[in-house]
Structure formats: C-alpha cells, structure tokens
Design a protein around this motif. Structure first.
Motif, short mmCIF file in Angstrom:
data_model
loop_
_atom_site.label_atom_id
_atom_site.label_comp_id
_atom_site.label_asym_id
_atom_site.label_seq_id
_atom_site.Cartn_x
_atom_site.Cartn_y
_atom_site.Cartn_z
N ALA A 165 0.83 -1.22 0.00
CA ALA A 165 0.00 0.00 0.00
C ALA A 165 0.86 1.26 0.00
O ALA A 165 0.41 2.32 -0.42
N VAL A 166 2.08 1.15 0.48
CA VAL A 166 3.01 2.28 0.43
C VAL A 166 3.70 2.33 -0.93
O VAL A 166 3.95 3.40 -1.49
N PHE A 167 3.96 1.14 -1.48
CA PHE A 167 4.68 1.03 -2.76
C PHE A 167 3.85 1.53 -3.94
O PHE A 167 4.34 2.22 -4.83
N ALA A 168 2.57 1.21 -3.97
CA ALA A 168 1.73 1.53 -5.13
C ALA A 168 1.53 3.04 -5.27
O ALA A 168 1.40 3.74 -4.27
N PRO A 169 1.51 3.55 -6.52
CA PRO A 169 1.22 4.98 -6.70
C PRO A 169 -0.18 5.30 -6.19
O PRO A 169 -1.09 4.49 -6.34
N LEU A 170 -0.33 6.48 -5.59
CA LEU A 170 -1.62 6.83 -4.99
C LEU A 170 -2.76 6.83 -6.01
O LEU A 170 -3.90 6.54 -5.67
N ASP A 171 -2.44 7.10 -7.27
CA ASP A 171 -3.53 7.15 -8.26
C ASP A 171 -3.95 5.77 -8.78
O ASP A 171 -4.76 5.66 -9.69
N ARG A 172 -3.39 4.71 -8.18
CA ARG A 172 -3.78 3.35 -8.57
C ARG A 172 -4.38 2.58 -7.40
O ARG A 172 -4.54 1.35 -7.48
N ILE A 173 -4.72 3.29 -6.34
CA ILE A 173 -5.22 2.63 -5.12
C ILE A 173 -6.71 2.90 -4.91
O ILE A 173 -7.16 4.03 -5.00
N LEU A 174 -7.45 1.81 -4.64
CA LEU A 174 -8.85 1.92 -4.25
C LEU A 174 -8.98 1.36 -2.83
O LEU A 174 -8.07 0.67 -2.35
N ALA A 196 -6.40 11.09 1.31
CA ALA A 196 -6.54 9.66 1.02
C ALA A 196 -7.96 9.34 0.56
O ALA A 196 -8.18 8.56 -0.38
N ALA A 197 -8.94 9.97 1.20
CA ALA A 197 -10.33 9.74 0.83
C ALA A 197 -10.61 10.26 -0.58
O ALA A 197 -11.21 9.56 -1.41
N ALA A 198 -10.14 11.48 -0.86
CA ALA A 198 -10.41 12.09 -2.16
C ALA A 198 -9.72 11.32 -3.28
O ALA A 198 -10.31 11.08 -4.34
N ALA A 199 -8.47 10.93 -3.05
CA ALA A 199 -7.71 10.24 -4.10
C ALA A 199 -8.34 8.88 -4.42
O ALA A 199 -8.54 8.54 -5.60
N THR A 200 -8.68 8.12 -3.40
CA THR A 200 -9.23 6.78 -3.65
C THR A 200 -10.63 6.88 -4.28
O THR A 200 -10.98 6.05 -5.13
N ALA A 201 -11.39 7.91 -3.92
CA ALA A 201 -12.71 8.10 -4.53
C ALA A 201 -12.55 8.48 -6.00
O ALA A 201 -13.26 7.97 -6.87
N ARG A 202 -11.61 9.38 -6.27
CA ARG A 202 -11.34 9.80 -7.65
C ARG A 202 -10.95 8.59 -8.50
O ARG A 202 -11.42 8.41 -9.63
N ASN A 203 -10.09 7.74 -7.95
CA ASN A 203 -9.64 6.56 -8.70
C ASN A 203 -10.79 5.62 -9.02
O ASN A 203 -10.88 5.07 -10.12
N ALA A 204 -11.67 5.42 -8.04
CA ALA A 204 -12.82 4.52 -8.25
C ALA A 204 -13.75 5.11 -9.30
O ALA A 204 -14.26 4.39 -10.18
#
Ligand SMILES: [Zn+2]
Length: 256
Positions: free
Chosen positions: A191-200, A241-249
């Motif tokens: 979860a630390v390794f993955a780019p933030l824009d690829r995490i849900l 974290a909330a905004a980024a993961t929502a954007r990705n989804a």
C-alpha cells in the motif's frame, strides 16, 4: 469516500439494509459498488436491482471463482444480458482462488479467461478476487488483454512483488480492512509502494471488518478506518486519502 467493493445483497443485511446505507451516507460515503457475485446469479440480479433503486449504489455482475464449476451456458447468456443493464459498472468478482480450491483450478482459469473476454466485449472493468494465485492471474490478465478495460485486484493480499506485477499490467489495487490487522505487514508495504492514483479502498462488507470492529459484521460506514490506516501509512491527510481513492474509483468504473 467510495466503497469499491461491498456485498449489500447479502442475506445478512435483511431488515436493516436501509439503516446500513444511511450510516454509510452519514459517514461520508458518496458511492458504494455492490458486487453481484455469489454461488449463482441470485447475487448479480439482486445487485442490479438494488443499483436501480439507490442513486449512490452501482453494481457489478459475475460468479465467484469458488463456484464456477457449477456454471452453465445459460448462466453465461444471462450474464451477457445483466452486464448491459443500467448502472452496471463492471464484471466480477471473478478471479482465481487456489487457497480454498472449491472449483478445480483449470475450470477456474478457463472461467476467468471468459470473464475477461466478457468485460472486453462490453467495455467494462474487472473486479478480481485472487488468492494464492497471483502468477496465473497475471498471466491470464496479460494474455487476455485485460488492460484494454482495466480493473482492480480486490482485497489485495499480496506483497510488493505481486503489486508490481498488477500495476505493470495497468491494474489497480484495492485495500480492505485486512490492512489494519497486525499480521498484514506485506500488504501495508504494498500500500506504500503503489502509486496513490492506482489505489482503491473497500470494505468487502459484510466480511473482514477493520480494527476496531474486527470480528463483527462489516458495513460500508467502517471504510473510514481503512482510509485512516492508508493515510497514516503514506503520511498524508485522511481527506487526501479519501479524495484520491474516490477519484480513482470514479475514473476506473466510469461513475457518474
Ligand atoms: Zn467480495
């Protein structure tokens, strides 16, 4: 916040499903993706109908890898119809489970290939359940050109090397409450390794409640604990974290 994987059609939410959904909204969830995938097509049908009734619920359709040995050609025909319904945003959960081996492995692989083909045919992303089968899963995703529609490895339970393989294939990773469990260090490393824009993020409710609710029936409102854990691990704010993961989804599943 968006819960990218929950099972709201489960019988465990009978009478109190409206309250469960209200608590999710009150906790700040803007959407829930209801995964319509069970022993047979009952779950897919129920998810499609729930998504038609609730403006913040979307559905996916599939059959769980545990149960693909019992699939019939009629199931595939119906799936081809269900996937076209309004507010159906993905195919799954599908995948491979070599931990339980409830269906023979060659049957699981053949069905997974067919689900990837179904997703490509309809231009919808995949939600994949992969347990103890990362190598075979990556091979199938590559050979069947899953990158054309993309997808997510739900409830990711691999380490950094597995994460790298899926990311290289254009896939996303979804982290669940398991990330908050003591013995889950390899998952936290991923979860630390993955780019933030690829995490849900997801709850996989009613299963896998995060700490401090571990062992209880899970529900989408508990997503806040998984997002807080992700934020702390990555040294960012909970809001970010909330905004980024929502954007990705939203991007992956093309939500309105
Ligand atoms: Zn699930």
């Amino acid at each position: 916040m968006i819960d990218s994987h929950c099972h709201l059609d489960e019988e465990r939410y009978g009478a109190d499903l409206p309250e469960v959904m209200e608590r999710a909204r009150a906790a700040g969830l803007s959407a829930m993706i209801c995964i319509g995938s069970g022993h047979d097509l009952t779950s897919a049908r129920a998810s499609v109908s729930l998504a038609a009734r609730a403006a913040d619920v979307y559905a996916t359709v599939g059959i769980h890898p545990h149960d693909v040995a019992r699939m019939t050609e009629a199931d595939w025909v119906e799936l081809g119809d269900l996937v076209k319904r309004p507010r159906v945003v993905g195919v799954g959960e599908t995948g491979l489970d070599y931990f339980y081996d409830h269906s023979p492995r060659d049957t699981q692989r053949a069905a997974y290939r067919r689900f990837v083909a179904l997703a490509r045919q309809h231009g919808k992303p995949l939600s994949s359940h992969i347990r103890d089968a990362h190598e075979d899963a990556a091979t199938i995703l590559r050979e069947e050109r899953a990158a054309e529609v993309g997808g997510v490895i739900h409830c990711f339970t691999g380490g950094v090397e597995d994460a790298r393989r899926y990311l290289d294939l254009g896939h996303h990773l979804s982290f669940s409450g398991i990330m908050t469990f003591k013995n889950a260090q390899p998952i936290r490393d991923a979860a630390v390794f993955a780019p933030l824009d690829r995490i849900l993020v997801e709850t996989d409710a009613p299963f896998l409640a995060p700490v401090p609710h571990r062992g209880k029936r899970n529900e989408p409102a508990f997503l806040v604990h998984t997002i807080a854990a992700l934020a702390e691990l990555r040294g960012i704010g909970v809001e970010e974290a909330a905004a980024a993961t929502a954007r990705n989804a939203r991007r992956l599943f093309a939500l309105e």
